[in-house]
Design a protein around this motif. Sequence first.
Motif, short mmCIF file in Angstrom:
data_model
loop_
_atom_site.label_atom_id
_atom_site.label_comp_id
_atom_site.label_asym_id
_atom_site.label_seq_id
_atom_site.Cartn_x
_atom_site.Cartn_y
_atom_site.Cartn_z
N ALA A 111 0.82 -1.22 0.00
CA ALA A 111 0.00 0.00 0.00
C ALA A 111 0.85 1.27 0.00
O ALA A 111 0.42 2.29 -0.55
CB ALA A 111 -0.94 0.00 1.21
N ILE A 146 1.82 2.52 -3.45
CA ILE A 146 0.59 2.95 -4.12
C ILE A 146 0.20 4.34 -3.63
O ILE A 146 -0.20 5.22 -4.42
CB ILE A 146 -0.55 1.94 -3.85
N ALA A 147 0.30 4.56 -2.31
CA ALA A 147 -0.03 5.88 -1.76
C ALA A 147 0.90 6.95 -2.31
O ALA A 147 0.48 8.07 -2.61
CB ALA A 147 0.05 5.83 -0.23
N VAL A 177 -0.11 7.67 -5.83
CA VAL A 177 -1.35 8.45 -5.82
C VAL A 177 -1.06 9.92 -5.57
O VAL A 177 -1.63 10.81 -6.22
CB VAL A 177 -2.32 7.89 -4.76
N LEU A 216 -6.34 8.35 -0.50
CA LEU A 216 -5.75 7.57 0.59
C LEU A 216 -6.82 6.78 1.35
O LEU A 216 -6.57 5.66 1.81
CB LEU A 216 -5.00 8.50 1.55
N VAL A 263 -7.40 3.72 -0.70
CA VAL A 263 -6.32 2.75 -0.49
C VAL A 263 -6.49 2.05 0.86
O VAL A 263 -6.32 0.83 0.97
CB VAL A 263 -4.95 3.44 -0.58
N ASN A 290 -9.28 -0.52 0.73
CA ASN A 290 -8.83 -1.75 0.08
C ASN A 290 -7.98 -2.60 1.02
O ASN A 290 -8.09 -3.84 1.02
CB ASN A 290 -8.02 -1.41 -1.17
N LEU A 291 -7.15 -1.95 1.83
CA LEU A 291 -6.33 -2.69 2.79
C LEU A 291 -7.21 -3.38 3.82
O LEU A 291 -7.00 -4.56 4.16
CB LEU A 291 -5.35 -1.72 3.47
#
Length: 316
Positions: free
Chosen positions: A12, A15-16, A19, A293, A296, A299-300
């Motif tokens: 993650a 990805i953050a 983003v 965020l 994200v 999703n986590l």
Amino acid sequence: MLSYLMRRIAYALPIALAVSLVCFLLVHLAPGDPVNAIVSPDAPPEMVQQVREQYGLDRPLPVQFGVWLSHVLRGDFGRSLASGKPVLQEIGPALANTFRLSLVASAIGFAAGCLLGTAAARFRDRWPDKLVIAVSAGGVSVPHYWLGMLLVVVFSVTLNLLPAMGAGSGSQAWAWDWDHLQYLLLPALTLSIIPMGIIARTVRGVVIDIVQQEFVTTLRAKGLARRRVALHVLKNAAPAVLSIMGLQLGYLMGGSILVETVFSWPGTGYLLNGAIFQRDIPLLQGTILLLALIFVALNLVVDLLQALLDPRIQRA
């Protein structure tokens, strides 16, 4: 479970970061000059240049990104160009309103979608199944803004049952009493239509697929009660359905700009709409980044819940 959690967090983080980079670039590459949100169009060039230097807009984009990201990591999202207030102070009430709206919309959409999907799977290839498929297709296809305006015409203008705009007045504008809840019903119903259709089709497909598996046939052959068999089916369907629910909740949090604009609901979508027209870059960046965020993080959380429901996922 701990190792799986650490792996998901490790996935993650980049990805953050990506983003945040995309958010920064999209806002800065959009047409328009953010200085126009601060000074008048007929301001002298010296004043424009002074404002540009004051907000660091004269620096190269990589430098601006580095400075912005370093401030964000310390919890400083800057100040709104239009109001001069801290960005987090502007986003806080709007994010709370959007969360409340998304919570009610997801409750309506998820409950209705699960019921419709289960009913469609139960009566597969019969008229209830065809009706649910038609309703789901219609729900996914109907534009949000059109449905919102239609509901306003019916329930606010014609029947005069519910207010058309706003979120209530006074210091208790986020309260759950009827005086404030009535403002929430129409936008929540409008937002719930697409998730309802997606969840219904997903539940129908997953349940039909699981019912055809051998372990369900074995349970029935052993004489297990229909209710117990249904519980096993729903337990095996939960991970896939939960994944779709998490994505839809993230979509409701970040994709409600048109609905909030139609109903003048003071959430993040309404805030973004105003920031776009005012070219308020710090407010745009902060709002979009926080929503991304949150997506994200959702999703986590969904990944962890799936792993709890199905331990086999932890070994993937």
